[in-house]
Design a protein around this motif. Structure first.
Motif, PDB file in Angstrom:
ATOM      1  N   ALA A   1       0.828  -1.215   0.000  1.00 38.73           N
ATOM      2  CA  ALA A   1       0.000   0.000   0.000  1.00 38.73           C
ATOM      3  C   ALA A   1       0.855   1.254   0.000  1.00 38.73           C
ATOM      4  N   ILE A   2       1.987   1.207   0.712  1.00 28.20           N
ATOM      5  CA  ILE A   2       2.857   2.375   0.773  1.00 28.20           C
ATOM      6  C   ILE A   2       3.445   2.669  -0.602  1.00 28.20           C
ATOM      7  N   PHE A   3       3.784   1.591  -1.302  1.00 32.83           N
ATOM      8  CA  PHE A   3       4.473   1.801  -2.574  1.00 32.83           C
ATOM      9  C   PHE A   3       3.528   1.970  -3.746  1.00 32.83           C
ATOM     10  N   LEU A   4       2.251   1.635  -3.531  1.00 30.92           N
ATOM     11  CA  LEU A   4       1.310   1.744  -4.638  1.00 30.92           C
ATOM     12  C   LEU A   4       1.287   3.148  -5.255  1.00 30.92           C
ATOM     13  N   PRO A   5       1.147   4.223  -4.447  1.00 29.73           N
ATOM     14  CA  PRO A   5       1.145   5.552  -5.077  1.00 29.73           C
ATOM     15  C   PRO A   5       2.437   5.848  -5.819  1.00 29.73           C
ATOM     16  N   ILE A   6       3.577   5.438  -5.231  1.00 32.32           N
ATOM     17  CA  ILE A   6       4.864   5.752  -5.842  1.00 32.32           C
ATOM     18  C   ILE A   6       5.017   4.991  -7.153  1.00 32.32           C
ATOM     19  N   LEU A   7       4.603   3.716  -7.151  1.00 36.95           N
ATOM     20  CA  LEU A   7       4.702   2.922  -8.378  1.00 36.95           C
ATOM     21  C   LEU A   7       3.746   3.456  -9.441  1.00 36.95           C
ATOM     22  N   TYR A   8       2.564   3.839  -8.997  1.00 34.15           N
ATOM     23  CA  TYR A   8       1.555   4.306  -9.936  1.00 34.15           C
ATOM     24  C   TYR A   8       1.997   5.598 -10.618  1.00 34.15           C
ATOM     25  N   ALA A   9       2.797   6.385  -9.896  1.00 27.84           N
ATOM     26  CA  ALA A   9       3.260   7.663 -10.435  1.00 27.84           C
ATOM     27  C   ALA A   9       3.991   7.487 -11.761  1.00 27.84           C
ATOM     28  N   VAL A  10       4.579   6.289 -11.958  1.00 31.56           N
ATOM     29  CA  VAL A  10       5.316   6.026 -13.192  1.00 31.56           C
ATOM     30  C   VAL A  10       4.399   6.159 -14.410  1.00 31.56           C
ATOM     31  N   PHE A  11       3.116   5.826 -14.228  1.00 32.70           N
ATOM     32  CA  PHE A  11       2.212   5.806 -15.373  1.00 32.70           C
ATOM     33  C   PHE A  11       1.607   7.172 -15.693  1.00 32.70           C
TER      34      PHE A  11
ATOM     35  N   LEU B   1       1.448  12.011  -5.707  1.00 30.52           N
ATOM     36  CA  LEU B   1       1.464  10.579  -5.392  1.00 30.52           C
ATOM     37  C   LEU B   1       2.715  10.215  -4.612  1.00 30.52           C
ATOM     38  N   LEU B   2       3.819  10.827  -5.009  1.00 29.03           N
ATOM     39  CA  LEU B   2       5.075  10.588  -4.295  1.00 29.03           C
ATOM     40  C   LEU B   2       4.913  10.996  -2.837  1.00 29.03           C
ATOM     41  N   PHE B   3       4.278  12.154  -2.661  1.00 33.77           N
ATOM     42  CA  PHE B   3       4.074  12.650  -1.307  1.00 33.77           C
ATOM     43  C   PHE B   3       3.168  11.715  -0.522  1.00 33.77           C
TER      44      PHE B   3
END
Lengths: 141, 806
Positions: free
Chosen positions: B7-17, B117-119
């Motif tokens: 869950a923590i990394f989901l926003p960061i990973l999603y930011a790639v798209f 999202l990173l934030f």
């Protein structure tokens, strides 16, 4: 200034292939005998340098149209990806595997992921060496 | 990896798209693609509410650097859950709001949502990490991503200034926090917060205990904009309004509060902790509300009000920490734990009404083109819905019924009243100030809340002062603040549900013992009876506040009594300018542009550092017992090398020097052959050949070979340095044999064939055992190659330009 370099050109036409073969041998021998990606790459690079010295840059570029900067980048990428790929098998970064296989012509041969890593090293070395030499020599004129 | 870690990394990973969506689907606002992420996370987190409410907690570990005890451990308990729900819940609303706030055509939306999202991921990381190092990592990531968000409109000077300011202040606080964490680690030997809390009994005697506490508090105070570090928050208002609503009311500034709450079990019960946290909180509360009244910009007013509200929450946590001092069955314990409950309650309430207020201000700004209350007025009839939201939000903030702010404000009054009769930590004397400061600050809070509502929405409508003609906001911009204000009302009427499911588990995470073991009442009620002092305090606040608001003009002269230069901003700017000038002066001293000078520094430092170590540790020992016998070939080779090396100095032409240099290289190669290192010999030979070719290439164009004409003094200096370096290197080489600190590792490599399947040990070391070295080496090589390429290409293109301009 036109220099008569027939002898150099004739010699290098043959010598280049000898050096190239030697370079490939060194590369493949690496795991058990002296050699490896770094030296193999250097020898291959020196063969190309000889070509560039004997002929001019334009002629060689027509025959071997390679972007050496890209080559260096790809080399690094290959090495790094070899390291990352081991993560997918649950092992440490840069973990190398090897095993022995019975191949048709070679008989029992050792195949190892190190070779892929070494390909990256060689590409990086060739790419860098030639990038430097070519850019310096191009700068001259 | 568990779902929680993911869950923590989901926003960061999603930011790639995000750039992909932005480029490929330009007709749809990128925000729509981002919206599901916080929403899904929010739903996922709500599913764990029942488990947490029953006293459960979740912990998952993914090992990262297990040998150092640094693991990616997530820990979800009541406290983390409150913050995580706020981050995702308010995050969803803020993103929904931003879809209508940020123009699709003008703004760099992909950047905005990547930063956001990173934030979000970083913030979730902060509140869910159990490992101190990982927490610190995410903590600084929130600073960096908020820097990017504040500087979103980077073309403006003020945005850059504000972003830099918040970054400098929060990061310096973060670094001191890191030092505090390291101290905690050295006291307990663990990075895990859970473990440290269990070990807490043995901690307080340590000499590092108080320094660690102060350093960690510094981190918390800078992040939560506590006095005197609050100065970054008003400048951070240069960010787009959705960012302000998210970062500066609901999430980032609450990270400091979270940190204080999280470490209350470690430091609670200490007089230092109690005093610092509650006093700084009260001072911030007062100063924030006092300064907010004088603001004319709506967003600046909200910024100072946020500072003041954060101070209030902080002071309640401080007062609640006294619970660790008392026995669990005492009355004082009950009151102290009430303060913690009130802190968490107000934390949530503040996020609801302040988030809504920021959005309302954003709407006003968006629809009229200004936030200046001197130009606004009379918007009530034009924007009735916005007005309703503003009124509900402001009245909740002012602490009026029937809004949730009333409940938490009453609890705050109870907390300050009981804190003054606690009878510990010398509270009987200074403690009397607590209710007074709190009450005065509440009056001022009431005043600025009224300013916010009535100056903006009542009075005369002056369309000529506005940049756009005002009208009601689109429905999409009204829904998110609408949801938030409905929470404001709902929480007032059903506080007990909130307390049972959300607040009590949170309090339990902060308190020393489980809640069931205490005769503890968590009845949050609006009515305490006629004789409750809190009620009369509120009544007095309303009466005096209304008077002050009506006669605002007649007493506003108070503010001009303070000279404008006497502020922490002046101090901050002076430090900024001073450090810049100081470092510039220092840099000018040694960056002379002469290669000779740089080499001098490097060599002098080498001589000094290595020489001192050898001298101080008596490191110079000649041990010849392990030396191999020197045979005649080696002697001959060495003498050739020596002659060639000395010859270079006296060479008359460049060609001679190059040839002599080549001789040196080939001799070294022969040495490798003698010592049976064919790989090295081969490498050396090829390198020599290639570099000779390089020399040939540029030989013709090199400047003429001439002796440098330098003074005797410089020559003497060079001689000293070069002799010094030579001596030091020789000494080091000689003493290496005599100083074996570790056993040789070479025997390990003898298994090369078994471990790596290679008969050539050198190659096995390069590609198997130390492949990481090799990988980085070729990376350096490639970078160097590109560097040479760029330098040469850049130079020649500039040369062309010059020729053209002539």
């Amino acid at each position: 200034m036109k220099v008569n370099d027939v002898i150099l050109q004739t010699v290098s036409k043959i010598a280049t292939f000898i050096i190239l073969t030697f370079g490939v041998y060194l590369f493949l021998a690496g795991h058990h005998e002296p050699g490896g990606g770094f030296i193999g790459g250097l020898v291959l690079a020196s063969a190309l340098v000889l070509l560039y010295l004997a002929f001019d840059i334009q002629t060689v570029e027509k025959g071997i149209p390679i972007n050496y900067r890209l080559m260096a980048g790809i080399g690094v990428l290959v090495s790094v990806c070899t390291g990352i790929s081991s993560l997918f098998y649950g092992t440490n970064f840069l973990n190398m595997e090897f095993d022995y296989f019975n191949l048709p012509i070679f008989g029992e041969t050792e195949l190892t992921t190190v070779t892929i890593f070494e390909i990256g090293v060689s590409l990086a070395v060739i790419g860098t060496a030639l990038t430097i030499i070519l850019s310096i020599s191009e700068d001259v004129d | 990896m568990s779902w929680l870690n993911f869950a923590i990394f989901l926003p960061i990973l999603y930011a790639v798209f995000i750039p992909f969506f932005y480029k490929k689907v330009p007709s749809v606002h990128t925000g729509w693609f981002v919206l599901p992420i916080p929403f899904v996370l929010f739903i996922y987190l709500t599913t764990s509410i029942p488990d947490i409410a029953n006293g459960g907690w979740f912990m998952h570990t993914v090992s990262w650097i297990p040998s150092l005890g640094i693991n990616f451990t997530t820990y979800l308990d009541g406290l983390s859950l409150i913050l995580a729900l706020l981050i995702t819940g308010v995050g969803t609303l803020v993103i929904a709001y931003s879809i209508f706030y940020l123009s699709m055509k003008r703004e760099a939306l992909h950047n905005f949502y990547i930063y956001l999202l990173l934030f979000m991921g970083a913030m979730l990381g902060v509140v869910l990490s159990d490992n101190l190092m990982v927490l610190y990592l995410f903590w600084e990531l929130t600073s960096v991503s908020s820097f990017l968000l504040i500087a979103f409109w980077y073309q403006r000077d003020k945005s850059r200034y504000g972003a830099q300011k918040s970054m400098l202040i929060t990061v310096s606080g973060g670094i001191s926090m890191l030092a505090g964490f390291i101290m905690l680690h050295s006291m307990t030997g663990s990075w895990s917060v859970r473990y440290i809390i269990e070990e807490v009994g043995s901690l307080s005697d340590s000499s590092l205990f108080i320094p660690a506490m102060l350093l960690i508090l510094l981190g918390a105070f800078t992040k939560s904009a506590q006095f005197p570090f609050h100065i970054w928050l008003p400048d951070a208002m240069e960010a787009p309004t959705p960012v302000s609503a998210y970062l500066h009311s609901a999430t980032m500034v609450k990270a400091g509060i979270y940190l204080v709450a999280r470490f209350t079990p470690v430091f609670g019960g200490e007089a230092t902790w109690f005093w610092i946290v509650s006093m700084i909180g009260l001072v911030t509360l007062f100063w924030g509300s006092f300064t907010a009244v004088r603001q004319t910009d709506l967003k600046a007013l909200l910024a100072y009000s946020t500072i003041s509200q954060l101070g209030m929450i902080m002071s309640m946590l401080g007062m609640g920490s006294a619970a660790y001092y008392f026995a669990p069955d005492s009355k004082a314990f009950e009151y102290s734990s009430m303060a913690i409950l009130a802190a968490l309650f107000h934390l949530i309430n503040h996020s609801t009404f302040k988030g809504a207020l920021f959005m309302v201000v954003g709407i006003v700004d968006h629809e009229t083109g200004t936030r200046d209350i001197r130009r606004l007025g009379g918007l009530m009839t034009i924007m009735p819905i916005t007005f309703t939201f503003a009124a509900i939000g402001s009245f909740a903030m002012a602490g009026l019924p029937p809004f949730n702010g009333f409940l938490s404000k009453e609890m705050f009054f109870s907390a300050v009243l009981t804190a003054s009769d606690l009878g510990i930590f010398h509270m009987e004397t200074v403690g009397l100030m607590f209710p007074i400061i709190a009450w005065v600050a509440s009056v001022l809070t009431f005043v600025y809340c009224m300013i916010l509502v009535f100056r903006t929405f009542t009075g005369n409508y002056n369309p000529e002062k506005l940049e756009k003609s005002a009208h009601e906001a689109p429905i999409g911009m009204l829904i998110p603040p609408g949801i938030l204000v409905s929470f404001v009302v709902v929480i007032f009427f059903f506080p007990q549900t909130m307390a049972d499911y959300i607040l009590n588990p949170g309090v339990e995470a902060v308190l020393p013992i489980p809640i069931e073991d205490v005769n503890y009442y968590t009845q949050i009620s609006a009515w305490h009876g006629w004789h409750a002092p809190e009620l009369w305090m509120t009544v007095a606040v309303v009466i005096l506040g209304s008077l002050l608001f009506v006669f605002l003009r007649s007493w506003q002269g108070v503010y001009s009594l303070f000279p404008r230069d006497w502020s922490f901003n002046t101090v901050y700017n002076a430090i900024l300018v001073g450090s810049e000038k100081g470092s510039e002066k220092l840099t000018e001293k040694y960056m002379t542009g002469s290669l000779r000078h740089y080499l001098l520094y490097i060599f002098a430092f080498l001589i000094l550092a290595v020489g001192t170590v050898i001298f101080a540790t008596n490191g110079f020992v000649i041990d010849r017992s392990n030396d191999a016998p020197v045979n005649i070939y080696e002697l001959i080779l060495i003498s050739i090398i020596a002659i060639a090396a000395v010859g270079i100095i006296f060479a008359k032409s460049r060609l001679t020097a190059i040839i002599l240099n080549g001789v040196l290289g080939y001799m070294v190669a022969i040495f490798f052959v003698i010592f049976r290192a064919p790989d090295l010999a081969l490498t050396q030979l090829v390198i020599e050949t290639v570099s000779a070719a390089l020399f040939l290439l540029c030989f013709f164009f090199l400047p003429e070979w001439k002796k440098e004409n330098v003074t005797r003094k410089v020559k003497g200096f060079n001689l000293v340095i070069s002799l010094g370096v030579g001596t030091i290197v020789t000494l080091v080489m000689l003493s290496i044999q005599g100083n074996r600190l570790f056993d040789s590792i070479s025997s390990y490599f003898e298994d090369a064939y078994k471990l790596a399947g290679g008969k050539n040990i050198v190659n096995a070391i390069l590609a198997d055992f130390r492949a990481f070295d090799t990988m980085l080496e070729i990376l350096v090589l490639a970078i160097a190659g590109l560097g040479v390429y760029t330098l040469i290409k850049l130079k020649s293109s500039e040369g062309n330009d010059k020729r053209e301009s002539k």
